[in-house]
Design an enzyme around this catalytic site. Structure first.
Site, short mmCIF file in Angstrom:
data_model
loop_
_atom_site.label_atom_id
_atom_site.label_comp_id
_atom_site.label_asym_id
_atom_site.label_seq_id
_atom_site.Cartn_x
_atom_site.Cartn_y
_atom_site.Cartn_z
N LYS A 169 11.63 68.97 51.61
CA LYS A 169 10.88 68.06 52.46
C LYS A 169 11.11 66.62 52.02
O LYS A 169 10.66 66.22 50.95
CB LYS A 169 9.38 68.36 52.37
CG LYS A 169 8.57 67.54 53.35
CD LYS A 169 7.12 67.47 52.96
CE LYS A 169 6.66 66.07 52.65
NZ LYS A 169 7.07 65.01 53.56
N GLU A 179 8.17 64.22 38.80
CA GLU A 179 8.67 62.87 38.46
C GLU A 179 7.75 61.89 39.17
O GLU A 179 7.79 61.78 40.40
CB GLU A 179 10.10 62.70 38.96
CG GLU A 179 11.10 63.72 38.43
CD GLU A 179 11.48 63.48 36.99
OE1 GLU A 179 11.23 62.37 36.49
OE2 GLU A 179 12.01 64.41 36.36
N CYS A 216 11.06 53.31 41.08
CA CYS A 216 10.10 53.73 40.05
C CYS A 216 10.48 53.16 38.68
O CYS A 216 9.65 53.07 37.79
CB CYS A 216 10.07 55.25 39.98
SG CYS A 216 11.70 55.95 39.75
N GLU A 257 0.20 50.81 39.37
CA GLU A 257 1.54 50.70 39.95
C GLU A 257 1.46 50.00 41.31
O GLU A 257 0.77 50.48 42.21
CB GLU A 257 2.16 52.09 40.11
CG GLU A 257 3.60 52.04 40.58
CD GLU A 257 4.19 53.42 40.86
OE1 GLU A 257 3.50 54.26 41.44
OE2 GLU A 257 5.36 53.63 40.48
P1 NAD Z 1 4.01 60.11 47.67
O1 NAD Z 1 3.44 60.84 46.51
O2 NAD Z 1 3.07 59.53 48.67
O3 NAD Z 1 4.98 61.04 48.52
C1 NAD Z 1 6.07 61.71 47.92
C2 NAD Z 1 6.36 62.96 48.72
O4 NAD Z 1 5.26 63.85 48.59
C3 NAD Z 1 6.51 62.71 50.22
O5 NAD Z 1 7.52 63.55 50.72
C4 NAD Z 1 5.16 63.09 50.75
O6 NAD Z 1 5.17 63.47 52.10
C5 NAD Z 1 4.81 64.26 49.86
N1 NAD Z 1 3.37 64.58 49.77
C6 NAD Z 1 2.31 63.78 50.03
N2 NAD Z 1 1.16 64.47 49.87
C7 NAD Z 1 1.50 65.72 49.47
C8 NAD Z 1 0.76 66.89 49.12
N3 NAD Z 1 -0.57 66.92 49.16
N4 NAD Z 1 1.43 67.97 48.73
C9 NAD Z 1 2.77 67.96 48.66
N5 NAD Z 1 3.53 66.91 49.01
C10 NAD Z 1 2.91 65.79 49.40
O7 NAD Z 1 4.97 59.03 47.06
P2 NAD Z 1 5.76 57.91 47.87
O8 NAD Z 1 4.78 56.87 48.27
O9 NAD Z 1 6.65 58.53 48.87
O10 NAD Z 1 6.72 57.34 46.71
C11 NAD Z 1 6.33 56.36 45.82
C12 NAD Z 1 5.96 56.96 44.49
O11 NAD Z 1 7.01 57.75 43.99
C13 NAD Z 1 5.71 55.90 43.43
O12 NAD Z 1 4.57 56.24 42.69
C14 NAD Z 1 6.95 55.98 42.57
O13 NAD Z 1 6.79 55.55 41.25
C15 NAD Z 1 7.25 57.42 42.63
N6 NAD Z 1 8.64 57.67 42.27
C16 NAD Z 1 8.90 58.24 41.07
C17 NAD Z 1 10.21 58.48 40.68
C18 NAD Z 1 10.54 59.13 39.36
O14 NAD Z 1 11.67 59.53 39.19
N7 NAD Z 1 9.61 59.28 38.44
C19 NAD Z 1 11.26 58.10 41.53
C20 NAD Z 1 10.94 57.50 42.75
C21 NAD Z 1 9.62 57.29 43.11
#
Ligand code: NAD
Length: 478
Positions: A172, A247, A281, A382
């Protein structure tokens, strides 16, 4: 652009027939739609992945690698088309997608196509009486959930090792940036992937992602995204003892000592603060600067930041658009908070009006604050946008204490020409990654991931292949 789910080798709308709008951040206009999928689509994808698993797991590793390499070749062939799609969907400058996102997606598939052919397991002779070896076999159907900031790059970072190791996948991408994942579905069909090996379900996290976390036939999930979402997935998955790789977010320090190579540290600080609008990130958002060079650094840094351009992503500015309206509002609210907390605004701080087709788009100036203690919310939470703070320090111990004083532990940067200091600091920084005199210099063989609230587990290289396999210890007495 109309996006469709990719289930059992077929492109199809959500079973409910519902759709979500897809926005172009630079114009704030809807330019396409994607399936608003639900648990029933995840169920169908899982049935298809489960049916495809036995044959895929038995497919000779060379053949799996050939298909992954074929997919990499097709992505490379379509590099310009994919980069344009990524830029339009995410808001990043098209040159950045061309230079970084799409080539790194190609690298991910090629790397794991090769790595799986070298993957080996340990064996141990036990007291001259037995031999133990480790059998690593694919798990079955695995779930891959990815965020919006580096869409195809991070999506492929999970799918490639999962498939290479012989699993079938339900994946997804973020609902905010679905475009390149859909183009990948078309390329998988062209590459001749067997039906059901990779299934991609588009839609909202709390519906599709949640259904994946709950599904009993998806025993492992690799997730990249926010820390709160990671906690929700962990809560859902824990009673089923699912294998999880998480992650998560970060609040990364960039520590600059007076003995650093000044120009390199300065130029890299600008890049690591504002690349991809600060939506990586790994971006450094807290710049800790040794006091003896603080004034000079502040003045040079602010001058360079003022010179950065913010514009329509297709014109290749330094910064493009912020990914979505909610995120745009979130970043602006943190700029407001920083001022309420007593921060002194050195540059930026406002939304940018770009004329022409982008006049309604979501753009924010690169923004720099000082005068904020490390303990305030601006320096602890963040923001994930083009906002950084400058903080002076007097001693190495103070820099280390401030750098570690965060719930997060993803990536730290360290700028010093003192070898002993770089060793001392690297081993004392509580982060999954420490970059010494560099930033974003990636080697796909290295363990990638965060400590503390930045995640659980590591991806990359053998770590990813170990995550996507189940180990059986075989003990043979002789
Ligand atoms: P998010 O957590 O809102 O969404 C990430 C994914 O999870 C999306 O596909 C979303 O649809 C899905 N999701 C949302 N709710 C869910 C649930 N209840 N169950 C399962 N899946 C669900 O994050 P975002 O806003 O898309 O991305 C930004 C975040 O990602 C920031 O916090 C950033 O630091 C982090 N990030 C971390 C890394 C890393 O490698 N550590 C890399 C890139 C981004």
């Amino acid at each position: 652009m109309e996006i469709l789910n990719y289930i059992n080798g077929q492109l199809q709308p959500a079973l409910s027939g519902s759709w979500l709008d897809n926005y172009e951040p630079a114009t704030a206009q809807v330019y396409g739609r994607l399936p608003d999928s639900g648990a029933e689509d995840v169920a169908a994808a899982t049935i298809s992945a489960k049916a495809a698993f036995p044959a895929w797991a038995k497919t000779p590793v060379g053949e799996r690698a050939r298909l992954l390499n074929r997919l990499a070749d097709l992505i490379e062939r379509d590099l310009d088309k994919l980069a344009a799609a990524e830029s339009r969907d995410q808001g990043k400058p098209v040159a950045l997608a061309t230079r970084m996102d799409i080539p790194r997606a190609v690298d991910n598939f090629r790397f794991f196509a090769t790595a799986i052919q070298h993957f080996a397991s340990e064996s141990h002779h036990t007291d001259g009486a037995a031999i133990n070896y480790t059998l690593r076999q694919p798990i079955g159907v695995v779930g891959c959930i990815s965020p919006w900031n580096l869409p195809l790059y991070l999506f492929s970072w999970k799918i490639a090792p999962a498939l290479a190791a012989g699993n079938t996948v339900v994946a997804k991408p973020s609902e905010i940036t679905p475009a390149t994942a859909y183009l990948l579905c078309e390329l998988c069909i062209e590459a001749g992937f067997p039906a059901g090996v990779l299934n991609i379900v588009f839609g909202l996290g709390p519906k599709v992602g949640q259904a994946m976390s709950e599904h009993p036939d998806i025993p492992a999930i690799s997730f990249t995204g926010g820390t709160l979402t990671g906690a929700t997935i962990a809560r859902t998955a824990a009673p089923m003892f699912k294998k999880l790789s998480l992650e998560l977010g970060g609040k990364n320090p960039n520590i600059i000592f007076a003995d650093a190579d000044y120009d390199k540290a300065l130029n890299s600080a600008v890049r690591s603060s504002f690349t991809n609008q600060g939506e990586i990130c790994l971006c450094g958002s807290r710049l800790l600067i040794e006091r003896s060079i603080y004034e000079r650094f502040r003045s040079d840094f602010v001058a360079k930041v003022k010179a950065l351009t913010v514009d329509d992503p297709i014109t290749n500015p330094d910064l493009g658009a912020i990914v979505s309206q909610p995120h745009f509002e979130k970043v602006l609210s943190y700029i407001q908070l920083a001022q309420e907390e007593g921060g002194k605004l050195l540059t930026g701080g406002k939304a940018v009006k770009v004329s022409g087709r982008c006049e309604k788009g979501w753009f924010i100036e690169p923004t720099v604050f000082e005068n904020l203690p490390n303990s305030c919310r601006t320096n602890q939470e963040e923001i994930f946008g083009p906002v950084v703070t400058l903080i002076p320090f007097d001693t190495e111990a103070e820099a280390l204490a401030m750098a570690n004083d965060t719930v997060y532990g993803l990536a730290a940067q360290l700028w010093t020409e003192n070898l002993s200091r770089s060793q001392r600091m690297s081993s004392a920084l509580k982060f999954g990654i420490v970059w010494v005199n560099c930033w974003l210099l990636r080697d796909l063989r290295t363990p990638f991931g965060g400590a503390k609230a930045s995640g659980v587990g590591r991806e990359g290289g053998w770590d990813a292949l170990k995550f996507f396999t189940e180990a059986t210890n075989v003990c043979i007495r002789y």
